[in-house]
Design an enzyme around this catalytic site. Structure first.
Site, short mmCIF file in Angstrom:
data_model
loop_
_atom_site.label_atom_id
_atom_site.label_comp_id
_atom_site.label_asym_id
_atom_site.label_seq_id
_atom_site.Cartn_x
_atom_site.Cartn_y
_atom_site.Cartn_z
N SER A 260 0.85 -1.19 0.00
CA SER A 260 0.00 0.00 0.00
C SER A 260 0.88 1.24 0.00
CB SER A 260 -0.90 0.00 1.23
OG SER A 260 -0.11 0.28 2.37
N LYS A 261 0.22 2.37 -0.05
CA LYS A 261 0.90 3.67 -0.08
C LYS A 261 1.99 3.79 0.99
CE LYS A 261 -0.29 6.80 -3.11
NZ LYS A 261 0.76 6.28 -3.97
N ARG A 262 1.73 3.17 2.15
CA ARG A 262 2.70 3.24 3.25
C ARG A 262 4.08 2.76 2.81
NH1 ARG A 262 2.00 -0.58 6.94
NH2 ARG A 262 0.51 -1.66 5.61
N GLY A 264 5.41 3.19 -0.10
CA GLY A 264 6.02 4.03 -1.15
C GLY A 264 5.14 4.01 -2.38
#
Ligand code: GLU
Length: 497
Positions: A260-262, A264
Site C-alpha cells: 500500500s501507499k505506506r 512508497g
C-alpha cells in the site's frame, strides 16, 4: 466443470476506474496479456465502471495511458473496438437488463420486494437462532411469477435475485493456481443480480460480459476468489460454459503487509515518472509470483509473451522488493545500445529538465553519443542523467558544490594544480581536444608537482565540473570544450587561493 478449456484463448483485464493503475493491477494485466500472447489468443481490455460513485472518466484515461506505457497492447477494448463491444460496462446496461429479464422469464431468477428493514430483521433473527445460514431467507422465491409481475408493473420497488437451484450442492472449482477449491453449498444464497436502482451487481455484470465475450480464462487477484461461487451460479443460470479461473496472489510490502501507499510508490505512473523503463518494470512485475525456470531473472518481453504459463504461477503471496526492481532496471539500461540510450533516456530527460530543446539540439550527434557512453554505466533511473550532465550546460560559470570545494580546492596544493592543468591544457589544440589527449596532457602533472593523484584530479575536477561526482574527467572536458574548460580553470583560481 473442466480445468481445461479447448476454445481459442480469450482473456480480459477488467479494471475498475476508481483510481490509478496500481502495481497489483498491472501485474494482473501483464499475466493476462502474456497468457494471451503465449497461447496465440485474444487479450481484451474492459472497463468495469458500474460503480458510478467511484468510477471516473479521468481514471479510465489514466489507466489506458498506463497500459500503453507498459506496452500491453489489447486486441479488443476501448479505442480499438472489437466484435463484442462496447467494452465499457456503463455502455452495456441494456445487455445486463436483458440478461436478467431472460433469467426471470426462465424461472432462474426472481423479483424480490423485501425492504431493507425486513432484510435486516431476518438477518438478526438468523443470528439469534444461530442459524448456520445467514443469507437471504428466500422470502420472495415462492411468489407466483404472474403476481410478482403485477407488483412490478404497479411500480413496487424490487431487486432481482438469482435462484440457486434446489439441491445444487457444494460448488467445486479447479483453480489453475490454487488447485481444487470447494465452496460449501450453505454459503450460497439467492444473491441480488440487479439492484432496485436498475443497476447490475458486479458478480452479475462481470459474468454476463465474460460469457458474452467468450472469456476462456479468468486471471485476476485472489481477492476475487470468494466471489467465484456466486459467479459460477450466474454462468450456470445463463447456460454459459464456466471459464478456467486463475486467482493470483496478493503483493506484499517488505514488512509482510499488503502493498500500500505506506510502502512508497504503488501506481504505475509513479514508476514511470521516477524513470523506470517499461520493459524493466514489466519484467520485474512478471516475476512477482511467476517464474520461467526458477533461475532466470532477465526475461525480455518477447520471451514472456512466448513462455508465460499458469503452471508456473505461485499461490504464495509475492513480496515487492524495490532493490530487485532497481537491479533489473540497471540490467536493462546497461544492455541498451548507446544510440537508443540517447533517444529513449538521455534526450527526453535533458529536455524535461529544460537543458535541451527537442527540436533544436545544442550539440552534434557524436557529442550525445559520447555523453551517453560515459553516463550509461552510471545510470539506474533515467533521471540520474540530469544531475550528471548539468555541468555541461552552465557555460563559463559552473555551479560549485560547497562541500566539494571545501574538500578539494582549499588545500595549499590546489592553486599550483589548477595553474599547471591550465598550462598543460592550453597546449592541447582545439583540433586534438579529445579525452585521450586531455588525459595525456594531465597525466605527468601530479608527479611533477609532487602532489598525489587523487588531490590533483580532485582539484581540477571540482574547478571545471563544480563537484566530485561528475563522469570521467577526460571525456567530461572533451564534452565541455577547450574554451570553457580553460575559462573555468581560470575562474576557479581565486577559490583555491
Ligand atoms: N473490476 C474488477 C476489479 O477491478 C475486476 C474483477 C474481475 O477480474 O473479475 O477488481
Amino acid at each position: 466443470m473442466s480445468s481445461e478449456d479447448t476454445r481459442p484463448v480469450r482473456v480480459r483485464f477488467a479494471p475498475s476506474p476508481t483510481g490509478k493503475l496500481h502495481v497489483g493491477g498491472a501485474r494482473t494485466a501483464i499475466y493476462n496479456w502474456a497468457f494471451a500472447r503465449a497461447h496465440k489468443g485474444t487479450f481484451i481490455l474492459r472497463i468495469d465502471d458500474t460503480d458510478p460513485t467511484r468510477s471516473t472518466e479521468e481514471n479510465t484515461q489514466v489507466i489506458l495511458r498506463a497500459m500503453r506505457w507498459l506496452g500491453l497492447d489489447w486486441d479488443e477494448g476501448p479505442d480499438v473496438g472489437g466484435p463484442c463491444g462496447p467494452y465499457k460496462q456503463t455502455d452495456r446496461l441494456d445487455t445486463y437488463r436483458d440478461a436478467a429479464q431472460r433469467l426471470v422469464s426462465e424461472g432462474r431468477a426472481y423479483y424480490c420486494f423485501c425492504s431493507a428493514e425486513k432484510l435486516a430483521a431476518d438477518r438478526k433473527a438468523a443470528e439469534e437462532r444461530h442459524d448456520p445460514f445467514q443469507g437471504y431467507q428466500r422470502s420472495c422465491r415462492g411468489i407466483d411469477p404472474a403476481e410478482a409481475q403485477r407488483r412490478v408493473d404497479a411500480g413496487e420497488p424490487y431487486t432481482i435475485r438469482i435462484k440457486v437451484p434446489d439441491g445444487r450442492g457444494d460448488v467445486a472449482i479447479h483453480d489453475a493456481v490454487h488447485g481444487d477449491v470447494i465452496f460449501n453449498a450453505r454459503e450460497l444464497d439467492d444473491f441480488i443480480i440487479f439492484r432496485s436502482d436498475g443497476t447490475p451487481t458486479y458478480n452479475f455484470a462481470t459474468v454476463v460480459d465474460d460469457a458474452d465475450m467468450g472469456i476462456t480464462h479468468v486471471i485476476r487477484g485472489d481477492d476475487h476468489l470468494s466471489n467465484t461461487p456466486r459467479q459460477v451460479m450466474v454462468y450456470e443460470a445463463l447456460g454459459a460454459p464456466t471459464p478456467v479461473f486463475a486467482h493470483i496472489s496478493m503483493i506484499l510490502g517488505p514488512d509482510g503487509k499488503k502493498l500500500s501507499k505506506r510502502h512508497g510508490a504503488t501506481s504505475v505512473e509513479e514508476y514511470r515518472d521516477a524513470g523506470y523503463l517499461p520493459d524493466a518494470f514489466v519484467n520485474y512485475l512478471a516475476l512477482l509470483g511467476w517464474a520461467l525456470d526458477g533461475e532466470t531473472t532477465i526475461i525480455p518481453r518477447d520471451v514472456l509473451a512466448h513462455e508465460f504459463s499458469l503452471d508456473h504461477v505461485s499461490k504464495n503471496p509475492a513480496t515487492f522488493d524495490p532493490k530487485k526492481l532497481d537491479w533489473i532496471q540497471g540490467q536493462y539500461i546497461q544492455a541498451m545500445d548507446t544510440e537508443r540510450f540517447v533517444f529513449d533516456v538521455l534526450m527526453p530527460e535533458l529536455v524535461e529538465a529544460g537543458l535541451e530543446r527537442e527540436a533544436d539540439p545544442t550539440h552534434p550527434k557524436a557529442w550525445y553519443l559520447l555523453l551517453a557512453d560515459i553516463l550509461k554505466p552510471r545510470t539506474t533511473l533515467a533521471g540520474d542523467v540530469v544531475e550528471k550532465s548539468r555541468f555541461l550546460y552552465e557555460g563559463d560559470e559552473v555551479t560549485f558544490d560547497e562541500r566539494s570545494v571545501e574538500k578539494n580546492l582549499r588545500g595549499d596544493y590546489a592553486p599550483a594544480a589548477l595553474e599547471a592543468a591550465s598550462r598543460a591544457l592550453s597546449g592541447v589544440s582545439e583540433g586534438s581536444w579529445h579525452a585521450a589527449s586531455i588525459d595525456a596532457a594531465l597525466e605527468p602533472l601530479p608527479e611533477a608537482l609532487g602532489t598525489n593523484k587523487r588531490k590533483f584530479y580532485g582539484a581540477v575536477r571540482v574547478a571545471v565540473c563544480g563537484n566530485q561526482v561528475s563522469p570521467p574527467l577526460g571525456e567530461s572536458l572533451e564534452l565541455l570544450g577547450r574554451e570553457t574548460t580553460l575559462a573555468r580553470l581560470e575562474r576557479a583560481l581565486p577559490l583555491a587561493q
